[in-house]
Scaffold this active site. Structure first.
Site, PDB file in Angstrom:
ATOM      1  N   ASP A 115     -25.054  16.691 -28.886  1.00 13.34           N
ATOM      2  CA  ASP A 115     -23.861  17.515 -28.662  1.00 13.34           C
ATOM      3  C   ASP A 115     -22.607  17.057 -29.398  1.00 13.34           C
ATOM      4  OD1 ASP A 115     -23.586  15.227 -27.152  1.00 13.34           O
ATOM      5  OD2 ASP A 115     -22.634  16.230 -25.455  1.00 13.34           O
ATOM      6  N   GLU A 116     -22.727  16.106 -30.317  1.00 16.57           N
ATOM      7  CA  GLU A 116     -21.535  15.709 -31.061  1.00 16.57           C
ATOM      8  C   GLU A 116     -21.917  15.168 -32.427  1.00 16.57           C
ATOM      9  OE1 GLU A 116     -19.311  12.259 -29.736  1.00 16.57           O
ATOM     10  OE2 GLU A 116     -20.959  11.675 -28.416  1.00 16.57           O
ATOM     11  N   ASP A 155     -17.339  18.023 -30.679  1.00 20.05           N
ATOM     12  CA  ASP A 155     -17.949  17.597 -29.414  1.00 20.05           C
ATOM     13  C   ASP A 155     -18.105  18.825 -28.520  1.00 20.05           C
ATOM     14  OD1 ASP A 155     -18.940  16.086 -27.350  1.00 20.05           O
ATOM     15  OD2 ASP A 155     -17.057  15.049 -26.906  1.00 20.05           O
TER      16      ASP A 155
END
Length: 356
Positions: free
Chosen positions: A107-108, A13
């Site tokens: 983003d993860e 993350d």
């Protein structure tokens, strides 16, 4: 016969991703409270730097609330093209270690490194290497959680943020879950947490005390999932080709809409946008959902499902969902609609052969 190996799942993350990209690209923003999103009266924070988070600002917060909490925040419009390019760099790093990558957003992502391309045995070392490479290539920090399933890897990635990592082993997984408030469980939103509270469920231990039959009765198809995670069990696989289940579009209005006909008219361009995406992507669906949010940030949702997938834009009228949402009763300027969105859910999506 060899026993099934314990899975090694990493959840990576990025730390305050959008805001961190902006601070990377503009050194003058470093160390300052930054919010990516709209600063207008109806704007919403898409991401907040850690300097802004110290004042209680977070993603999905109305911008007016962020301004009240944080003195002199800096608002920037999002640059999604830049964020997508950085995300591709990060995913290229993941691909050096495993083909089993399940992105959750820009983003993860989950990574299954049980059997990995580097032949590395220790997942914590893989996570350290990946985070170091991300820093080297992008200049950004990432946090990671390592565990034997997706649920616990996700929980672990929050334990040492920012720029850290944590491990939850099979030995410690059940006890970790028992002590965790259910409102912090991934997959348990505020409404579900409140429903659980009414049944006396506030911790993982409380959840574990409930039978499978009870959870199925009160939480439907989510019941078996809750029953498993309460025991540290989550058999979901990391799915590199996860199928999109819905697509939506929304708009936020500068001025409140207190007229039902006008609110209905505003749905047309949103529906057209959704349909264009479905046509160009080869998707079809049979459920239409409409959501409206009021100026006090409460919201209502209505949906309707037809017998067959929609064949064209006009056919959506066959299953047009109710759209009044109480507008005819809540038509004062202080409580009229402030935003609307429309989603199409895919029953059996029709995917082009090269779709991922």
């Amino acid at each position: 016969m060899n026993a099934t190996p314990v899975r090694k799942i990493i959840h990576v993350d990025m730390d305050a991703f959008y805001a961190s990209v902006e601070q990377r690209d503009n050194p003058e923003l470093r160390g300052k409270p930054l919010a990516v999103g709209g600063s207008a009266a109806r704007g919403v924070v898409a991401a907040a730097s850690y300097e802004a988070r110290a004042f209680g600002v977070h993603s999905a917060m109305p911008s007016v609330t962020a301004k009240r909490k944080c003195p002199d925040p800096i608002f920037l419009a999002p640059r999604f093209d830049v964020y997508k390019a950085v995300s591709q760099q990060i995913r290229a790093i993941f691909a050096e270690y495993t083909p089993l990558i399940e992105p959750l957003s820009l983003d993860e992502a989950y990574l299954d490194v049980t059997r990995n391309l580097k032949g590395m045995e220790i997942a914590t070392e893989i996570a350290l290497e990946i985070r170091a490479k991300i820093k080297q290539v992008t200049g950004l920090n990432a946090s990671a959680g390592i565990s034997y399933n997706k649920f616990l890897a996700k929980m672990a990635s929050d334990l040492n943020k920012p720029n850290g990592q944590a491990v939850i082993t099979p030995k410690h997984g059940p006890a970790f879950v028992e002590a965790l408030p259910v409102k912090k469980f991934h997959g348990v939103g505020p409404a579900t947490a409140e429903r659980m509270r009414k049944y006396g469920i506030e911790t993982g231990l409380d959840l574990k005390s409930k039978s499978l039959a009870f959870l199925q009765e009160h939480f439907g198809k989510s019941g078996p999932y809750f029953y498993g995670i309460a025991r540290g069990i989550d058999e979901r696989q990391v799915k590199p080709n996860r199928i999109r289940k819905s697509v939506g579009a929304e708009d936020t209005f500068v001025e409140d809409i207190a007229d039902l006909d006008l609110a209905t008219a505003e749905l047309k361009p949103l529906a057209e946008k959704v349909w264009r995406y479905c046509e160009t992507s080869g998707f079809s669906g049979k459920t239409v959902t409409v959501k409206i949010k009021y100026s006090d940030f409460t919201q209502a949702t209505r949906s309707r499902t037809g017998a067959f997938p929609l064949a064209n834009m006009g056919s959506r009228r066959r299953i047009r969902p109710p759209v009044d949402f109480g507008l005819r009763y809540r038509n004062s300027p202080s409580s009229s609609g402030s935003s609307t969105s429309i989603h199409q859910d895919f029953g059996r999506p029709s995917l082009p052969s090269d779709h991922r």
